[in-house]
Design a protein around this motif. Sequence first.
Motif, PDB file in Angstrom:
ATOM      1  N   GLY A   1      11.922  18.192  -0.043  1.00  0.00           N
ATOM      2  CA  GLY A   1      11.118  16.983  -0.306  1.00  0.00           C
ATOM      3  C   GLY A   1      10.887  16.362   1.108  1.00  0.00           C
TER       4      GLY A   1
ATOM      5  N   GLN B   1      14.249  15.545   2.976  1.00  0.00           N
ATOM      6  CA  GLN B   1      15.333  16.673   3.037  1.00  0.00           C
ATOM      7  C   GLN B   1      15.050  17.437   4.406  1.00  0.00           C
ATOM      8  OE1 GLN B   1      14.391  18.556  -0.894  1.00  0.00           O
ATOM      9  NE2 GLN B   1      16.465  17.971  -1.765  1.00  0.00           N
TER      10      GLN B   1
ATOM     11  N   GLN C   1       7.015  23.561 -11.999  1.00  0.00           N
ATOM     12  CA  GLN C   1       7.796  22.302 -11.976  1.00  0.00           C
ATOM     13  C   GLN C   1       7.710  21.371 -13.098  1.00  0.00           C
ATOM     14  OE1 GLN C   1       6.368  21.358  -8.071  1.00  0.00           O
ATOM     15  NE2 GLN C   1       5.664  19.567  -8.594  1.00  0.00           N
TER      16      GLN C   1
ATOM     17  N   ASN D   1      16.035  30.071 -10.029  1.00  0.00           N
ATOM     18  CA  ASN D   1      16.434  29.172  -9.117  1.00  0.00           C
ATOM     19  C   ASN D   1      15.987  27.661  -9.389  1.00  0.00           C
ATOM     20  OD1 ASN D   1      15.752  27.349  -6.490  1.00  0.00           O
ATOM     21  ND2 ASN D   1      17.689  28.377  -6.360  1.00  0.00           N
TER      22      ASN D   1
ATOM     23  N   PHE E   1      15.520  23.655  -7.887  1.00  0.00           N
ATOM     24  CA  PHE E   1      15.611  23.095  -6.743  1.00  0.00           C
ATOM     25  C   PHE E   1      15.149  21.719  -7.019  1.00  0.00           C
ATOM     26  CE2 PHE E   1      14.310  21.522  -2.776  1.00  0.00           C
ATOM     27  CZ  PHE E   1      15.421  21.893  -1.808  1.00  0.00           C
ATOM     28  N   ILE E   2      15.656  20.667  -6.513  1.00  0.00           N
ATOM     29  CA  ILE E   2      15.378  19.199  -6.686  1.00  0.00           C
ATOM     30  C   ILE E   2      15.122  18.651  -5.222  1.00  0.00           C
ATOM     31  CG2 ILE E   2      16.419  16.983  -7.317  1.00  0.00           C
ATOM     32  CD1 ILE E   2      16.670  19.196  -9.382  1.00  0.00           C
ATOM     33  N   PRO E   3      13.804  18.366  -5.011  1.00  0.00           N
ATOM     34  CA  PRO E   3      13.361  18.112  -3.637  1.00  0.00           C
ATOM     35  C   PRO E   3      13.459  16.555  -3.441  1.00  0.00           C
ATOM     36  CG  PRO E   3      11.305  18.378  -5.494  1.00  0.00           C
ATOM     37  CD  PRO E   3      12.555  18.550  -6.138  1.00  0.00           C
ATOM     38  N   HIS E   4      14.669  15.867  -3.516  1.00  0.00           N
ATOM     39  CA  HIS E   4      14.910  14.696  -3.404  1.00  0.00           C
ATOM     40  C   HIS E   4      16.092  14.436  -2.548  1.00  0.00           C
ATOM     41  CE1 HIS E   4      11.568  13.653  -6.080  1.00  0.00           C
ATOM     42  NE2 HIS E   4      12.298  14.407  -6.804  1.00  0.00           N
TER      43      HIS E   4
ATOM     44  N   VAL F   1      21.702  19.120  -8.290  1.00  0.00           N
ATOM     45  CA  VAL F   1      21.711  19.704  -9.828  1.00  0.00           C
ATOM     46  C   VAL F   1      23.188  20.385  -9.639  1.00  0.00           C
ATOM     47  CG1 VAL F   1      20.580  21.838  -8.877  1.00  0.00           C
ATOM     48  CG2 VAL F   1      20.585  21.219 -11.366  1.00  0.00           C
TER      49      VAL F   1
ATOM     50  N   PRO G   1      21.329  20.295  -3.918  1.00  0.00           N
ATOM     51  CA  PRO G   1      20.057  20.223  -4.836  1.00  0.00           C
ATOM     52  C   PRO G   1      19.662  21.658  -5.408  1.00  0.00           C
ATOM     53  CG  PRO G   1      19.290  20.291  -2.568  1.00  0.00           C
ATOM     54  CD  PRO G   1      20.953  20.173  -2.634  1.00  0.00           C
ATOM     55  N   SER G   2      20.396  22.541  -5.412  1.00  0.00           N
ATOM     56  CA  SER G   2      19.897  24.018  -5.834  1.00  0.00           C
ATOM     57  C   SER G   2      21.122  24.571  -6.390  1.00  0.00           C
ATOM     58  CB  SER G   2      19.828  24.634  -4.405  1.00  0.00           C
ATOM     59  OG  SER G   2      19.244  26.197  -4.880  1.00  0.00           O
ATOM     60  N   ILE G   3      20.599  25.314  -7.583  1.00  0.00           N
ATOM     61  CA  ILE G   3      21.440  26.380  -8.187  1.00  0.00           C
ATOM     62  C   ILE G   3      20.546  27.587  -8.910  1.00  0.00           C
ATOM     63  CG2 ILE G   3      21.427  25.244 -10.632  1.00  0.00           C
ATOM     64  CD1 ILE G   3      24.681  25.852 -10.492  1.00  0.00           C
ATOM     65  N   THR G   4      21.345  28.826  -8.804  1.00  0.00           N
ATOM     66  CA  THR G   4      20.635  29.947  -9.324  1.00  0.00           C
ATOM     67  C   THR G   4      21.261  30.439 -10.400  1.00  0.00           C
ATOM     68  OG1 THR G   4      19.934  30.526  -7.088  1.00  0.00           O
ATOM     69  CG2 THR G   4      19.897  32.210  -8.655  1.00  0.00           C
ATOM     70  N   ILE G   5      20.659  30.934 -11.428  1.00  0.00           N
ATOM     71  CA  ILE G   5      21.365  31.320 -12.820  1.00  0.00           C
ATOM     72  C   ILE G   5      20.852  32.553 -13.247  1.00  0.00           C
ATOM     73  CG2 ILE G   5      21.635  30.476 -15.233  1.00  0.00           C
ATOM     74  CD1 ILE G   5      21.279  27.665 -14.335  1.00  0.00           C
TER      75      ILE G   5
ATOM     76  N   ILE H   1      11.949  21.829  -9.436  1.00  0.00           N
ATOM     77  CA  ILE H   1      11.120  22.867  -9.140  1.00  0.00           C
ATOM     78  C   ILE H   1      11.940  24.225  -9.662  1.00  0.00           C
ATOM     79  CG2 ILE H   1      10.216  24.387  -7.119  1.00  0.00           C
ATOM     80  CD1 ILE H   1      10.021  21.843  -5.561  1.00  0.00           C
TER      81      ILE H   1
ATOM     82  N   ASN I   1      11.929  28.448 -10.273  1.00  0.00           N
ATOM     83  CA  ASN I   1      11.270  29.775  -9.836  1.00  0.00           C
ATOM     84  C   ASN I   1      12.096  30.828 -10.406  1.00  0.00           C
ATOM     85  OD1 ASN I   1       9.449  30.299  -7.405  1.00  0.00           O
ATOM     86  ND2 ASN I   1      10.206  28.175  -7.088  1.00  0.00           N
ATOM     87  N   CYS I   2      11.549  31.711 -11.158  1.00  0.00           N
ATOM     88  CA  CYS I   2      12.036  32.951 -11.752  1.00  0.00           C
ATOM     89  C   CYS I   2      11.545  34.086 -11.038  1.00  0.00           C
ATOM     90  CB  CYS I   2      11.771  32.811 -13.376  1.00  0.00           C
ATOM     91  SG  CYS I   2      12.156  31.390 -14.285  1.00  0.00           S
TER      92      CYS I   2
ATOM     93  N   PHE J   1      27.516  34.768 -10.790  1.00  0.00           N
ATOM     94  CA  PHE J   1      27.541  33.536 -11.799  1.00  0.00           C
ATOM     95  C   PHE J   1      28.775  33.612 -12.592  1.00  0.00           C
ATOM     96  CE2 PHE J   1      25.981  31.177 -15.379  1.00  0.00           C
ATOM     97  CZ  PHE J   1      25.600  30.038 -14.843  1.00  0.00           C
TER      98      PHE J   1
ATOM     99  N   SER K   1      27.869  29.303  -9.136  1.00  0.00           N
ATOM    100  CA  SER K   1      26.888  30.077  -8.609  1.00  0.00           C
ATOM    101  C   SER K   1      27.015  30.102  -7.344  1.00  0.00           C
ATOM    102  CB  SER K   1      25.598  29.766  -9.145  1.00  0.00           C
ATOM    103  OG  SER K   1      24.511  30.582  -8.628  1.00  0.00           O
TER     104      SER K   1
END
Lengths: 132, 132, 132
Positions: free
Chosen positions: A106, A109, B2, B35, B37-40, B45, B92-96, B125, B127-128, C37, C93
């Motif tokens: 962002g 960021q 997104q 993944n 991702f929060i661009p703020h 998250v 602002p990021s997590i991967t599952i 945002i 992404n897989c 995870f 994670s």
Amino acid sequence: MQFNLKTTKREEIINITSQIQALVSRHSIKEGLCNIFIPHATAAVTINENCDEKVCEDFLEYLRKQIPKNCWKHDVVDGNGDAHVKASIIKPSITIPIQHNRLMLGKWQGIMFCEFNGPRDRTIIVNCLNTK
Amino acid sequence: MQFNLKTTKREEIINITSQIQALVSRHSIKEGLCNIFIPHATAAVTINENCDEKVCEDFLEYLRKQIPKNCWKHDVVDGNGDAHVKASIIKPSITIPIQHNRLMLGKWQGIMFCEFNGPRDRTIIVNCLNTK
Amino acid sequence: MQFNLKTTKREEIINITSQIQALVSRHSIKEGLCNIFIPHATAAVTINENCDEKVCEDFLEYLRKQIPKNCWKHDVVDGNGDAHVKASIIKPSITIPIQHNRLMLGKWQGIMFCEFNGPRDRTIIVNCLNTK
């Protein structure tokens, strides 16, 4: 890919966005991910506001007050017990999306390297991949 | 990929699991990663219990007490110093992981968008990728 | 890939580096990433010092003091409100780079499973991928 960073204080937050973006730009990634990893047990990485330096000072001051020096069991060994607690709460890894060779950060960021036990020579590991 | 989210309070936790799962389902992923991702710089998250709403209230109340308003250097600029500290701690990021087009969340886990400086229009945002 | 872990206390930190490295070694990854995870709402994963056990005791003691038991709205339901707050702050994670089939951890880093509501049978999900 990796690069080195020389920190100059016991605790400091250093904006490493431009170094990471320079490494990302070496790839040709239409859509992808960039993982940043800090291979040190008394440092970490997060994202914070990139404009007013007071924001990172606030962040560091908060951690200092919450996790003060000289009151940890590990301090008997090497006096950096607080640095380990800080590092394991903020954690040494973050993954950021890429679009058209640019980190999708962002506007406000920045990627922040967190030194909790400097000054030291530090390494930052960067891995990029296409998701399409 | 997104999607957008309109938050309605200064601080709130919003379960975004169903929106993320809907985007994951557009792919054909036997084994993979997602993944988020929060661009703020004043949002984040995390993952929290998805059943009793009190759990997210407890989480937010903890952050409010630990990181109160109106006592930060950055507040002179725009009065949201606390929101930046909260965002950079939760990140602002997590991967599952994904298996057979489904997020591999535990039964009680939900993906939680954390608003720390709303109400605002926010972007998430996603992404897989296949790992096989 | 996944493996199980039997925890023996309400709260404990367990070094799972060797189990993760064993799973990573089954692949042939010159350069890549490994995501770990935890599919549980009262457990998490982080990285901490792998040598002096006091470091993980300090970390757990810090969380216990900051996020005490028996003062959460959710406690009316099942008495583990503190475990949910801890889990959502540390998060379930983490992603670590791989080089030549080895996790690129620093010399002092270990991957730590965080149990906040045991003893329980827990699952750890591991996904590896090539980035080259």
